[in-house]
Motif scaffolding. Structure first.
Motif, PDB file in Angstrom:
ATOM      1  N   ARG A  79       0.424  -1.086   0.121  1.00 10.41           N
ATOM      2  CA  ARG A  79      -0.128   0.040  -0.524  1.00 10.41           C
ATOM      3  C   ARG A  79       0.705   1.795  -0.231  1.00 10.41           C
ATOM      4  O   ARG A  79       0.725   1.898  -0.204  1.00 10.41           O
ATOM      5  N   GLY A  80       1.612   1.598   0.888  1.00 10.54           N
ATOM      6  CA  GLY A  80       3.030   2.227   0.877  1.00 10.54           C
ATOM      7  C   GLY A  80       3.087   2.330  -0.348  1.00 10.54           C
ATOM      8  O   GLY A  80       3.382   3.731  -1.257  1.00 10.54           O
ATOM      9  N   LYS A  81       3.916   1.508  -1.169  1.00  6.84           N
ATOM     10  CA  LYS A  81       4.441   1.609  -2.667  1.00  6.84           C
ATOM     11  C   LYS A  81       3.838   1.734  -3.429  1.00  6.84           C
ATOM     12  O   LYS A  81       3.783   2.696  -4.617  1.00  6.84           O
ATOM     13  N   ILE A  86       1.564   6.376  -6.979  1.00 11.25           N
ATOM     14  CA  ILE A  86       0.634   7.278  -7.308  1.00 11.25           C
ATOM     15  C   ILE A  86       0.779   9.406  -7.411  1.00 11.25           C
ATOM     16  O   ILE A  86       0.533  10.134  -8.189  1.00 11.25           O
ATOM     17  N   VAL A  87       1.998   9.358  -5.960  1.00  5.87           N
ATOM     18  CA  VAL A  87       1.789  10.675  -6.003  1.00  5.87           C
ATOM     19  C   VAL A  87       3.139  11.550  -7.352  1.00  5.87           C
ATOM     20  O   VAL A  87       2.935  12.436  -7.941  1.00  5.87           O
ATOM     21  N   GLY A 108      -4.073  18.634  -8.728  1.00  3.01           N
ATOM     22  CA  GLY A 108      -5.108  19.639  -7.757  1.00  3.01           C
ATOM     23  C   GLY A 108      -5.880  18.766  -6.853  1.00  3.01           C
ATOM     24  O   GLY A 108      -5.741  19.701  -5.603  1.00  3.01           O
ATOM     25  N   VAL A 109      -5.316  17.842  -6.079  1.00  2.20           N
ATOM     26  CA  VAL A 109      -6.289  16.858  -4.927  1.00  2.20           C
ATOM     27  C   VAL A 109      -4.913  16.814  -3.938  1.00  2.20           C
ATOM     28  O   VAL A 109      -3.811  16.651  -4.109  1.00  2.20           O
ATOM     29  N   ASN A 110      -5.540  16.803  -2.520  1.00  5.83           N
ATOM     30  CA  ASN A 110      -3.946  17.017  -1.544  1.00  5.83           C
ATOM     31  C   ASN A 110      -3.939  15.586  -1.855  1.00  5.83           C
ATOM     32  O   ASN A 110      -3.967  14.531  -1.434  1.00  5.83           O
ATOM     33  N   MET A 111      -2.907  16.186  -1.751  1.00  5.72           N
ATOM     34  CA  MET A 111      -1.311  14.540  -2.337  1.00  5.72           C
ATOM     35  C   MET A 111      -1.007  14.278  -0.437  1.00  5.72           C
ATOM     36  O   MET A 111      -0.773  13.104  -0.988  1.00  5.72           O
ATOM     37  N   LYS A 112      -1.200  14.461   0.741  1.00  2.00           N
ATOM     38  CA  LYS A 112      -0.991  14.006   1.726  1.00  2.00           C
ATOM     39  C   LYS A 112      -2.092  12.973   2.194  1.00  2.00           C
ATOM     40  O   LYS A 112      -2.126  11.965   2.717  1.00  2.00           O
ATOM     41  N   GLU A 113      -3.254  13.236   1.777  1.00  2.00           N
ATOM     42  CA  GLU A 113      -4.456  12.540   1.301  1.00  2.00           C
ATOM     43  C   GLU A 113      -4.236  11.086   0.990  1.00  2.00           C
ATOM     44  O   GLU A 113      -4.814   9.901   1.112  1.00  2.00           O
ATOM     45  N   TRP A 114      -2.935  10.738   0.553  1.00  2.00           N
ATOM     46  CA  TRP A 114      -2.673   9.273  -0.363  1.00  2.00           C
ATOM     47  C   TRP A 114      -2.012   8.530   0.768  1.00  2.00           C
ATOM     48  O   TRP A 114      -1.994   7.377   0.017  1.00  2.00           O
ATOM     49  N   GLN A 115      -1.548   9.185   1.959  1.00  2.00           N
ATOM     50  CA  GLN A 115      -0.798   8.472   2.702  1.00  2.00           C
ATOM     51  C   GLN A 115      -1.437   7.214   3.318  1.00  2.00           C
ATOM     52  O   GLN A 115      -2.829   6.924   4.095  1.00  2.00           O
ATOM     53  N   VAL A 123      -4.908   4.938  10.070  1.00  2.00           N
ATOM     54  CA  VAL A 123      -4.149   6.219  10.146  1.00  2.00           C
ATOM     55  C   VAL A 123      -4.106   5.881   8.297  1.00  2.00           C
ATOM     56  O   VAL A 123      -4.004   7.390   7.536  1.00  2.00           O
ATOM     57  N   SER A 124      -4.686   4.785   7.614  1.00  2.00           N
ATOM     58  CA  SER A 124      -4.578   4.997   6.501  1.00  2.00           C
ATOM     59  C   SER A 124      -6.071   6.008   5.734  1.00  2.00           C
ATOM     60  O   SER A 124      -6.790   6.251   6.697  1.00  2.00           O
ATOM     61  N   ILE A 125      -6.518   5.897   4.794  1.00  2.00           N
ATOM     62  CA  ILE A 125      -7.522   6.812   3.982  1.00  2.00           C
ATOM     63  C   ILE A 125      -8.786   5.472   3.947  1.00  2.00           C
ATOM     64  O   ILE A 125      -9.041   5.307   3.777  1.00  2.00           O
ATOM     65  N   PRO A 126      -9.404   6.825   4.731  1.00  2.00           N
ATOM     66  CA  PRO A 126     -10.469   6.828   5.420  1.00  2.00           C
ATOM     67  C   PRO A 126     -11.737   6.118   4.693  1.00  2.00           C
ATOM     68  O   PRO A 126     -11.332   6.874   3.507  1.00  2.00           O
ATOM     69  N   GLU A 127     -12.549   5.083   4.542  1.00  2.00           N
ATOM     70  CA  GLU A 127     -13.888   5.507   3.927  1.00  2.00           C
ATOM     71  C   GLU A 127     -14.544   6.723   3.624  1.00  2.00           C
ATOM     72  O   GLU A 127     -15.124   7.399   4.927  1.00  2.00           O
ATOM     73  N   PRO A 128     -15.648   7.520   2.643  1.00  2.00           N
ATOM     74  CA  PRO A 128     -16.074   8.649   2.814  1.00  2.00           C
ATOM     75  C   PRO A 128     -17.653   8.787   3.892  1.00  2.00           C
ATOM     76  O   PRO A 128     -17.955   7.219   3.594  1.00  2.00           O
TER      77      PRO A 128
END
Length: 374
Positions: A79-81, A86-87, A108-115, A123-128
């Motif tokens: 997932r990290g790779k 993606i970035v 234009g998307v928030n790049m920090k949110e891909w962590q 701490v991973s990407i949450p579900e909407p």
């Protein structure tokens, strides 16, 4: 005389014995069966199937290959790779359909949110938290409420007031002013005292003006039947314009406010959708960020598996003494070298038999060739 008699007596029995022996040999030869002696090849090839079941060994090798490939994929595609990929793809604006799509659409998307934490411990990407339809419904209601306050219904009453002011009837014996629409003196301004009118003309000062030379707005100020129609039309037009202004304002605010709302709620433009971008308000062009991350993660894993599987397959089978070749049914598969040699020898032996395809004809001529001319 005595000597001749003795010789005759001795020769007759001897001849009889020789004749009897010859007859016995002849009878024995006729009674014995014909025996053909096959020629023995100098080197015989064992074409029988091996006793040991090498297929079981091959199954074990295949299991090991699958394990090795899974280990490789799990190590190389995490997932990290995937986040790093993606970035990097967004920054470079790469278009990679087999790896997720056109990443330029994600600029234009928030790049920090891909962590993503590979342990996925919160701490991973949450579900909407909201669906796109809920976001649209709530935001649209808020926008419409604000727009309705900006354009209240009470303002519509002013349209009738404005209409009656715009089409106020001319009164006789008052000074009027207007511009002719047609006839002699088109676009000429007429100004004077309104004296009289008939169904066909009006008198202003000393001038008689034909009714058809008046434009519709001026005509409505002289003739009451036209006046009512023009007032009604004006009010309808103003209401339609007012409705259009409200609708356009609502749509403009939706296009302005919905994309940021989608983005902050955990959605990103779908790179697989042509035309998607950070500014589009169409919900079909958006996808949950976590879902897109998972999609790209799985695509990268599939590609890694497809790339590494043939490499590891060849390496491990070769290491175990297997070779890839045709089996007895003509299909390609991995088998031990000895099994491959056995199948090849069997094919050669079959082809060498008389009448087999590719075998020489009994007359010694090559197959499928006519005999030489006599």
């Amino acid at each position: 005389m005595i000597h001749d008699s003795c010789a005759k007596m001795f020769c007759r029995p001897l001849a009889f014995l020789i004749l009897a022996a010859f007859c016995c040999c002849a009878l024995a030869q006729e009674a014995a069966p014909n025996v053909e002696v096959d020629e023995v090849d100098e080197e015989e090839v064992d074409t029988a199937a091996p006793v040991a079941d090498w297929r079981a060994e091959r199954d074990e090798i295949l299991k090991q290959i699958k394990k090795n490939v899974d280990d490789y994929v799990n190590k190389t595609v995490t997932r990290g790779k995937t986040t790093q990929f993606i970035v990097m793809s967004i920054n470079r604006g790469l278009n990679q359909p087999d790896r997720g799509g056109n990443f330029r659409n994600l600029r234009g998307v928030n790049m920090k949110e891909w962590q993503w934490d590979d342990t996925d411990k919160g701490v991973s990407i949450p579900e909407p938290q909201k669906s796109l339809s809920d976001i649209i419904e709530q935001r649209s209601a808020d926008i419409e409420n604000r727009v309705r306050k900006r354009y209240p219904e009470s303002k519509r009453a002013q349209f009738e007031i404005d209409a009656r002011e715009k089409y106020k009837m001319f009164e006789k014996n008052t000074t009027v002013s207007f511009v002719l629409r047609g006839g002699v003196g088109t676009n000429t301004r007429v100004e004077g005292i309104f004296h009289n009118l008939t169904s066909e003309r009006v008198q202003v000062g000393k001038r008689f003006i034909t009714r058809k030379d008046l434009d519709e707005d001026t005509e409505a100020k002289f003739y009451r039947d036209k006046n009512a129609i023009r007032i009604k039309t004006y009010i309808e037009n103003m209401n339609n314009q007012y409705d259009a202004t409200i609708a356009n304002t609502i749509e403009e605010l939706k296009h302005r406010e919905l994309p940021p709302e989608f983005h902050t709620s955990g959605y990103v433009p779908d790179p697989a959708m042509e035309g998607s971008n950070i500014k589009t308000a169409k919900p079909e062009y958006w996808v949950p960020r976590r879902e897109l991350h998972t999609r790209i993660y799985n695509l990268l894993r599939d590609l890694a598996r497809k790339t590494f599987t043939p490499i590891e397959t060849k390496r491990l089978f070769t290491e175990k003494g297997f070779i890839e070749g045709e089996n007895e049914e003509g299909k390609i598969e991995w088998m031990p070298q000895a099994e491959y040699d056995r199948i090849q020898a069997l094919k050669q032996a079959t082809q060498a038999q008389p009448g087999a395809e590719g075998a020489p004809n009994p007359d010694g001529m090559p197959p499928d060739e006519p005999p030489p001319p006599m």
